[in-house]
Motif scaffolding. Structure first.
Motif, PDB file in Angstrom:
ATOM      1  N   ALA A  72       1.126   0.976   4.650  1.00 15.88           N
ATOM      2  CA  ALA A  72       2.476   0.229   4.471  1.00 15.88           C
ATOM      3  C   ALA A  72       2.696  -1.007   5.669  1.00 15.88           C
ATOM      4  O   ALA A  72       3.652  -1.272   5.820  1.00 15.88           O
ATOM      5  CB  ALA A  72       3.551   1.126   4.599  1.00 15.88           C
ATOM      6  N   TYR A 128      -4.048  -2.733   2.606  1.00 16.90           N
ATOM      7  CA  TYR A 128      -3.311  -3.364   3.563  1.00 16.90           C
ATOM      8  C   TYR A 128      -3.686  -4.289   4.539  1.00 16.90           C
ATOM      9  O   TYR A 128      -3.101  -4.791   5.291  1.00 16.90           O
ATOM     10  CB  TYR A 128      -2.728  -1.945   4.526  1.00 16.90           C
ATOM     11  CG  TYR A 128      -2.113  -0.933   3.673  1.00 16.90           C
ATOM     12  CD1 TYR A 128      -0.958  -1.268   3.009  1.00 16.90           C
ATOM     13  CD2 TYR A 128      -2.618   0.356   3.378  1.00 16.90           C
ATOM     14  CE1 TYR A 128      -0.091  -0.430   2.312  1.00 16.90           C
ATOM     15  CE2 TYR A 128      -2.091   1.028   2.503  1.00 16.90           C
ATOM     16  CZ  TYR A 128      -0.883   0.851   1.849  1.00 16.90           C
ATOM     17  OH  TYR A 128      -0.114   1.656   0.839  1.00 16.90           O
ATOM     18  N   THR A 171       3.714   3.150  -1.312  1.00 16.58           N
ATOM     19  CA  THR A 171       4.092   2.106  -1.225  1.00 16.58           C
ATOM     20  C   THR A 171       2.831   0.959  -1.759  1.00 16.58           C
ATOM     21  O   THR A 171       2.907  -0.351  -1.834  1.00 16.58           O
ATOM     22  CB  THR A 171       4.098   1.288   0.210  1.00 16.58           C
ATOM     23  OG1 THR A 171       2.998   1.658   0.900  1.00 16.58           O
ATOM     24  CG2 THR A 171       5.172   2.324   0.952  1.00 16.58           C
TER      25      THR A 171
END
Length: 546
Positions: A72, A128, A171
């Motif tokens: 995240a 990410y 997420t």
């Protein structure tokens, strides 16, 4: 933009008066120094007597680390899709802050959700980094190798942090790539609320996690392997989501049990029963996790005996063993994590229990919980408290910086508690409410070596060769380390006071800067290997020329 380990390092000498108090609370090796790659800060006024005498004291020992989360984009990179140069600049800023604060290790999340922040044939690139799972950085580089190289150039350890079972985070935004385990071995992955989870009861899932970890150990120069508290998932309400946030509040006055959604592992459970398995379901789940923990520990040390294995479980122990007054969430019954057994069997080199509560309230008192884990540590492994430094925020439940400073003081007052880990580096990077300033001024006035791990090896490295000459701005040291050395431990005497610092063994030149016109006089140097073993000390002779 990268830090150049071959350049000369200048170490400003700071007062080391505070080291004396620190030494009294920390473990040491017999008459041997420690290393650090940054300037030593002045001592707090009236902290402790000066370190004086004909020889310096033993080196201070304390594991000081921070978790760096990639999931995240909590810590690094700050958002997805950053240019490579920006990703690297952010990594360097984190490592520079860690070095400036006199930390000695970084715990970097390299596998957030069955993905990777490094090139892997086993798992896809993490979203990410790029914003899309499976998409490599462009231009191509290896983030994990970059972090390792830059950490070691600063004298910092780099521990690779893996999530053992999570397959997709709530997420996540991009689709799972074709080479993700949910696509290649869909029978091993279960949907649980907004997450996907590798089923610990599926042998293929556990083998996959083990293979991923050992692949990193084989290919990368990591100092440690670290796994967190996510074994079976934190229970979620049926319906709804609560998870680990609710677990932290469990046991609060007036709290009532929540209806929970059971983890969907029925196929694996039925196969176990059909095969004659005799354990009840909870014990079977714990056995699944235990088998992976033991396999990781033995597998790591089979590959590289010096790589330490650490686990950071939820901070409250088994209900049947808790001290009086301690209540709350049971990882033993809900996550099926038997951390007490892992300690008893010596299946780890360090335990970093997440002690994310303040000292004062009795239901989850920090000091009482720390004492509990120390009592459970019958195998004599390291216990390094996990600190909730990120709870210093703007919320009504925010910690004040003094809470973290006091918790560090508690760890130093306990025999066997020889370190701590901050969650997470974000709070230190942002200097929330001045926490970084307070840590440097009060808690980390000098460098410290990580504690030694004699059960993994106790042979000391060879003593270094050292010479010195007076330079324009200080005392220039020329150093040469023997085999297996990773750090230099350096004590220098300014007037009557000994001051301590460290430097990476890869660096052959170090300057001990003059301070207020006072030059470093006597200098004593030792070599330190990656298990914390120190060589004999060498007194450095000052020559006109090197």
């Amino acid at each position: 933009m990268a830090f150049n380990p071959k350049k000369r390092q200048t170490l400003a000498a700071g007062a080391a008066a505070a080291v004396a108090a620190f030494l009294a609370a920390c473990t040491t090796t017999p008459l041997t120094p420690v290393p650090d790659s940054g300037p030593v800060a002045p001592a707090a006024p009236g902290a402790v007597p000066s370190l004086t005498g004909p020889v310096p004291p033993p080196a201070p020992r304390e594991f000081r680390a921070a978790w760096v989360s990639t999931v995240a984009n909590i810590d690094w990179p700050s958002r997805t899709g950053l240019p490579v140069a920006r990703q690297q600049a952010e990594a360097i800023a984190i490592l520079d802050r860690a070095s400036a604060l006199n930390l000695n290790a970084i715990v970097l999340q390299v596998r957030p959700s069955a993905d990777a922040i490094y090139p892997s044939e086993l798992e896809p690139w993490s979203e990410y980094l790029s914003g899309q799972q499976g998409k490599a950085p462009s231009p191509m580089y290896d983030p994990l190798k970059f972090w390792i190289d830059q950490a070691h150039a600063r004298g910092l350890e780099l521990h690779a942090w893996f999530n053992p079972y999570r397959a997709r985070h709530a997420t996540a935004k991009s689709a799972n790539s074709r080479d993700h385990i949910s696509m290649t071995k869909p029978q091993t992955v279960k949907t649980y609320g907004r997450y996907q989870w590798m089923d610990p009861g599926e042998a293929e899932a556990s083998k996959h996690t083990l293979d991923v970890i050992l692949d990193v150990v084989k290919r990368y120069d990591v100092d440690g392997v670290h796994i967190d508290d996510y074994f079976y998932p934190y229970p979620i309400e049926a319906p709804g989501a609560a998870g680990e946030a609710a677990a932290l509040e469990a046991g609060a006055p007036g709290s009532a049990p929540r209806p929970e959604l059971d983890f969907p592992d029925q196929p694996a459970w039925q196969r176990y029963q059909a095969g004659g398995g005799q354990l009840d379901r909870a014990s079977w789940r714990r056995q699944n996790v235990n088998q992976l923990i033991e396999a990781i520990y033995t597998g790591i040390h089979r590959e590289k005996s010096w790589v330490r294995f650490g686990i950071s479980p939820f901070g409250i122990g088994r209900p049947d063993r808790r001290p009086p007054g301690i209540v709350g969430f049971s990882q033993y019954d809900k996550l099926y994590a038997d951390a007490e057994l892992w300690l008893k069997n010596g299946w780890l080199d360090y335990l970093a229990p997440q002690l994310y509560w303040p000292i004062a309230p009795p239901p989850q008192a920090f000091d009482v919980l720390l004492d509990y884990w120390l009592r459970e540590n019958t195998h004599g492994r390291h216990v390094w408290a996990g600190l909730y430094t990120s709870r210093i925020d703007g919320s009504v439940k925010s910690f004040e910086p003094e809470e973290i400073v006091k918790q560090i003081g508690v760890t130093r007052s306990r025999a066997g508690a020889n370190g701590h880990v901050h969650f997470s580096i974000a709070a230190l990077m942002q200097n929330r409410k001045g926490i970084s300033d307070q840590l440097k001024a009060v808690s980390y006035q000098s460098a410290a070596l990580a504690p030694a791990s004699p059960w993994l090896g106790s042979e000391a490295p060879g003593a270094p060769k050292a010479g010195a000459r007076r330079g324009a701005a200080g005392l220039d040291l020329k150093l040469s380390a023997g085999k297996n050395a990773t750090l230099y431990a350096i004590w220098a005497r300014y007037g009557e006071e000994w001051r301590f610092t460290v430097a990476p063994a890869a660096r052959g030149e170090v300057t001990l800067a003059d301070e207020a016109g006072v030059q470093a006089g006597a200098v004593v140097v030792s070599a330190v290997d990656r298990l914390g073993n120190e060589s004999e000390r060498v007194s450095v002779k000052v020559n006109a020329q090197l």
